[in-house]
Design a protein around this motif. Sequence first.
Motif, PDB file in Angstrom:
ATOM      1  N   GLY A 172       2.825  -3.219  -5.501  1.00 45.04           N
ATOM      2  CA  GLY A 172       1.927  -3.315  -4.347  1.00 45.04           C
ATOM      3  C   GLY A 172       0.483  -3.501  -4.767  1.00 45.04           C
ATOM      4  N   GLY A 183       3.578   3.143   2.640  1.00 42.98           N
ATOM      5  CA  GLY A 183       3.572   1.973   3.516  1.00 42.98           C
ATOM      6  C   GLY A 183       2.883   2.281   4.832  1.00 42.98           C
ATOM      7  N   HIS A 196       6.530   4.688   4.602  1.00 39.44           N
ATOM      8  CA  HIS A 196       7.640   4.633   3.635  1.00 39.44           C
ATOM      9  C   HIS A 196       7.182   4.968   2.211  1.00 39.44           C
ATOM     10  CE1 HIS A 196       7.323  -0.029   2.687  1.00 39.44           C
ATOM     11  NE2 HIS A 196       6.373   0.655   2.082  1.00 39.44           N
ATOM     12  N   TYR A 213       2.336 -10.484   0.502  1.00 36.33           N
ATOM     13  CA  TYR A 213       2.842 -10.745  -0.852  1.00 36.33           C
ATOM     14  C   TYR A 213       3.449 -12.144  -0.957  1.00 36.33           C
ATOM     15  CZ  TYR A 213       2.902  -5.579  -0.852  1.00 36.33           C
ATOM     16  OH  TYR A 213       2.583  -4.257  -0.728  1.00 36.33           O
ATOM     17  N   GLY A 260       3.172   4.636  -3.724  1.00 34.89           N
ATOM     18  CA  GLY A 260       2.247   4.195  -2.685  1.00 34.89           C
ATOM     19  C   GLY A 260       2.791   4.682  -1.355  1.00 34.89           C
TER      20      GLY A 260
END
Length: 240
Positions: free
Chosen positions: A37, A134, A138, A168, A132
Amino acid sequence: MKVIICKNYQEMSLKAAEAAAEGIRENPAGLVSFPGGDTPLLMVRNFTQMVNTGAVDISRAYYISLDEWVGLSDADEGSCGRFNREQLLDRLESPFAGVHLINGAAVDIEKERESMDAYINAHGPLTVSVLGIGMNGHLGFNEAGVDFGLNAHITMLDETTRKVMKKYFGEKFHPTQGITQGVAQIMAAKKVILIASGAHKADMIRRTVRGPVTGKVPASVLQRHPNCYIFTDLEAGAKL
Ligand code: PGA
């Protein structure tokens, strides 16, 4: 949970890298996992530098990636594996003792899932799990409603994850599934480090830290972890 609100992305990235290095110093022959990410980029750079200057020794530690888009391997642009390889593994002057990058493009994805569990069983539990978060709360691809008892699994991606993934892949790739370490494996880690940067993460950080522990916000399960550090910048920590 120890929440550390840093003054900016740079400070957050440095402190998170130091915390990861410290976890490895405490358990030098353990199993380490970093996320892919945007958020981890500078943390990973800092960590790599620490390894390359001898500040932390990873020669006895093992590494496994956190998650992957089903359909992609570390050869594919936008994949978590490629991030791991290009930003971390290829830059290390002395390597980990062993590495498992999840192959989301495996013909037999169930076998790949089994191999993740086997790798974690062989070298784990995780000593350092960096995560990380989300926009839907998440962790990896432990999406809303996830069973906290799961190990590695393959899952349908949330609506939110599918929207966010355009950053992405643009319109090039539309994955519908992810393969991920499970909450049970993350919760078994000796040290968990969650990083979050930017105002768009502030709501989820507040719900993670102050809200009820609920499958609707998977990261909230970290309230139950005995050794969890959350590093944010000012913006992501603004609603705490
Ligand atoms: P990001 O992704 O760092 O690109 O915001 C975080 C995540 O989805 O876990």
